[in-house]
Design an enzyme around this catalytic site. Sequence first.
Site, mmCIF file in Angstrom:
data_model
loop_
_atom_site.group_PDB
_atom_site.id
_atom_site.type_symbol
_atom_site.label_atom_id
_atom_site.label_comp_id
_atom_site.label_asym_id
_atom_site.label_seq_id
_atom_site.Cartn_x
_atom_site.Cartn_y
_atom_site.Cartn_z
ATOM 1 C CD GLU A 75 -1.301 -2.301 2.181
ATOM 2 O OE1 GLU A 75 -2.112 -3.023 2.770
ATOM 3 O OE2 GLU A 75 -0.067 -2.483 2.253
ATOM 4 C CB CYS A 112 0.474 -2.487 8.720
ATOM 5 S SG CYS A 112 1.543 -1.313 7.855
#
Length: 160
Positions: A75, A112
């Site tokens: 990401e 995360c």
Amino acid sequence: MGKKITQNISLTLLDIHELDEKEIELVNKAKNAMNSAYAPYSNFMVGAAILLENDEILTANNQENASFPVGICAERLLLGYAHANFPKLKPLKIAIIAKKKGSDKYATVSPCGLCRQTINEYEVKFETDIQILMYTPNDQILKAANISKLLPFKFNDLNS
């Protein structure tokens, strides 16, 4: 007595066929990106795809390194690449998919903490929500309307 502060957090669980065509394409491109992940240490492969406001889809995957802090999540790599190459285009949606190398079963995964804060930075920068699509093992999608659904009480929430 102190004042209680709350936030309502909710995700939507959708079957893959409930997504629109562009979202299905986004998920499929994240899947393809996942297959090229460099994850020799964890064997946990992650792929991500982002839809920009011009309808272009970009992809990335996690890149591990023997010096563990040097690796980068799919990401964050993707958001950095998107902004470096298309700095004026708003990111609208990001799809994330993961599985263990050699497994046929996908893992339910969400960004995360570092990635959540990075998504938040781009929502703040572009003054727009970024929808987050997280693939699950049952061919379903967990959909978050924006990063606040995954990251309540962000730094900018606490300072406004």
